[in-house]
Design a protein around this motif. Sequence first.
Motif, PDB file in Angstrom:
ATOM      1  N   GLN A 187       0.805  -1.222   0.000  1.00  0.00           N
ATOM      2  CA  GLN A 187       0.000   0.000   0.000  1.00  0.00           C
ATOM      3  C   GLN A 187       0.838   1.273   0.000  1.00  0.00           C
ATOM      4  OE1 GLN A 187      -2.622  -1.871   3.293  1.00  0.00           O
ATOM      5  NE2 GLN A 187      -4.008  -0.481   2.260  1.00  0.00           N
ATOM      6  N   PHE A 214      -1.776  -9.492   3.114  1.00  0.00           N
ATOM      7  CA  PHE A 214      -2.627  -9.678   1.918  1.00  0.00           C
ATOM      8  C   PHE A 214      -1.916 -10.146   0.645  1.00  0.00           C
ATOM      9  CE2 PHE A 214      -6.143  -6.444   3.376  1.00  0.00           C
ATOM     10  CZ  PHE A 214      -6.517  -7.313   4.376  1.00  0.00           C
ATOM     11  N   ASN A 267      -1.654 -10.522   8.818  1.00  0.00           N
ATOM     12  CA  ASN A 267      -2.649  -9.469   8.991  1.00  0.00           C
ATOM     13  C   ASN A 267      -4.010  -9.936   8.495  1.00  0.00           C
ATOM     14  OD1 ASN A 267      -3.435  -6.557   9.399  1.00  0.00           O
ATOM     15  ND2 ASN A 267      -4.110  -6.937   7.302  1.00  0.00           N
ATOM     16  N   GLU A 268      -5.009  -9.802   9.332  1.00  0.00           N
ATOM     17  CA  GLU A 268      -6.408 -10.053   8.967  1.00  0.00           C
ATOM     18  C   GLU A 268      -6.587 -11.320   8.141  1.00  0.00           C
ATOM     19  OE1 GLU A 268      -7.868  -6.420   7.158  1.00  0.00           O
ATOM     20  OE2 GLU A 268      -7.911  -5.386   9.078  1.00  0.00           O
ATOM     21  N   TYR A 314     -12.601  -1.273  13.010  1.00  0.00           N
ATOM     22  CA  TYR A 314     -13.055  -0.111  12.245  1.00  0.00           C
ATOM     23  C   TYR A 314     -14.517   0.223  12.495  1.00  0.00           C
ATOM     24  CZ  TYR A 314      -8.701  -0.154   9.663  1.00  0.00           C
ATOM     25  OH  TYR A 314      -7.375  -0.083   9.344  1.00  0.00           O
ATOM     26  N   GLU A 343      -4.794  -1.780  14.270  1.00  0.00           N
ATOM     27  CA  GLU A 343      -5.335  -0.827  13.295  1.00  0.00           C
ATOM     28  C   GLU A 343      -6.640  -0.246  13.826  1.00  0.00           C
ATOM     29  OE1 GLU A 343      -5.970  -2.275   9.266  1.00  0.00           O
ATOM     30  OE2 GLU A 343      -4.046  -3.335   9.289  1.00  0.00           O
ATOM     31  N   TRP A 351      -4.590   3.679  11.647  1.00  0.00           N
ATOM     32  CA  TRP A 351      -4.499   3.446  10.202  1.00  0.00           C
ATOM     33  C   TRP A 351      -4.983   4.709   9.519  1.00  0.00           C
ATOM     34  CZ3 TRP A 351      -2.348  -0.603   7.625  1.00  0.00           C
ATOM     35  CH2 TRP A 351      -2.478  -0.559   6.235  1.00  0.00           C
TER      36      TRP A 351
END
Length: 441
Positions: free
Chosen positions: A22, A118, A161-162, A280, A338, A376
């Motif tokens: 990113q 990811f 991550n996630e 989030y 995050e 984030w």
Amino acid sequence: MAQATFYFPKGFLWGTATAAHQVEGGNTNNNWYQWEQEGHVLPGHSSKVACDWWSGRWREDFDRAAESGQNSHRLSVEWSRIQPAEHRWDEDALDHYRQMVRGLRERGLTPMVTLHHFTDPLWLMHLGGWEYEGVVERFEAFVRRVVEALKDFVDLWCTINEPNVYASVGYVLGEFPPGKRDLGSAYRVMTNLVRGHAAAYHAIHTVQPEARVGMAVNYRGMLPARAWFPPDRWVAGALSKTYNDFFPRAAHHGRLNFFGRRQSIPQARGTQDFLGINYYTRERVAFNLLAPGNLFSKRFYDPRTEVSPTGFIANEPLGFYQALKWGLQFGVPIIVTENGVEDSEDSLRRRYLIQHIHQMWRAVNFVWPIEGYFHWTLVDNFEWERGWTQRFGLWELDLETQARRKRPSADLYAAICRQNALSSEMVTQFAPELLESMFPG
Ligand code: IFM
């Protein structure tokens, strides 16, 4: 109005989080770049340059983080750079990352390094990606290399991550590569992610016994749309158990539970030294018999809640408090890996930030073991299939010129980090509309 300062424990980590693909630019050897070339990212949007970190702009952004009072930074390393082909390792790439994490230390920032965020190397995807059994030993070999190379500067590691987003968005919803909609594939991937995490956990501790290792799960609050209606309660509970609980439970008990399908992975038991929570938002879930493809659910935001400019995130700070409470069951310290909101005009972010940090302060006051918070994100970055339409940065990025412009939230966050506290003065300055509800008096 009452005046008050809400302090956090000494040594609390305050930082921002980023991910290689990113921000770095030039990552053309992974599945996400291929996905972009195949037209699955918004037309005209590209990760090609991103925030230009790989050419060296990480230095100026790390300066920004340090100068604004942060004492930590979470970044990820890109597997396809370090291992561009199955039997080839790139020492220069490892050296590049070594410079970056040393750069963090030199600026007084404690690094947390994520080993998988990811993206996957193309060579791995040709073997079947995370559906392929052999991914576990390959991931372990990669992790060993990275830890050997960076261990002088890093002892805080996030394996994956996630994993819940990776599996559900890539293999159930089909919106991330490889674009599958297949529960069988999703379960295979989830199983291998648990095995991969466990292998990485043990490998890291072998190389660096003092390391602290965890994973970052995306926690999404899911409330039954009608609390009085049993089918809504059932579907919200079943989805939450699978989406939120699957990975941290596996790392805690060594057992998998996928909609009632059970399996034991003993080597995964006790493999989290901390739990990373990415929070989030929170949504409402209603039972819908007509939506088998959506796991018999209809999911939506409470219409009374304020949503972000692109409708992606509802501002639900109480859901954050619930997420932290949920995290307690795993019996390990919690790090908020995050939290943030996409808001190019910075009109919601200040409020969102204050309200979420307020909820975290409430949690800390119950002596829940929360050790840090990563916002984030630092500078606007490439938001996957949504390209550059969502701006999560404390700093705005002009993609044409690579210029950064500070948003007001950056000053607010700097004040919080510097004082290790949230105060009524800060609220007066940055979101006076919250004064009455937060500091009645
Ligand atoms: O940008 C992503 C990040 O890669 C994973 N967590 C959510 C962020 C915001 O969408």
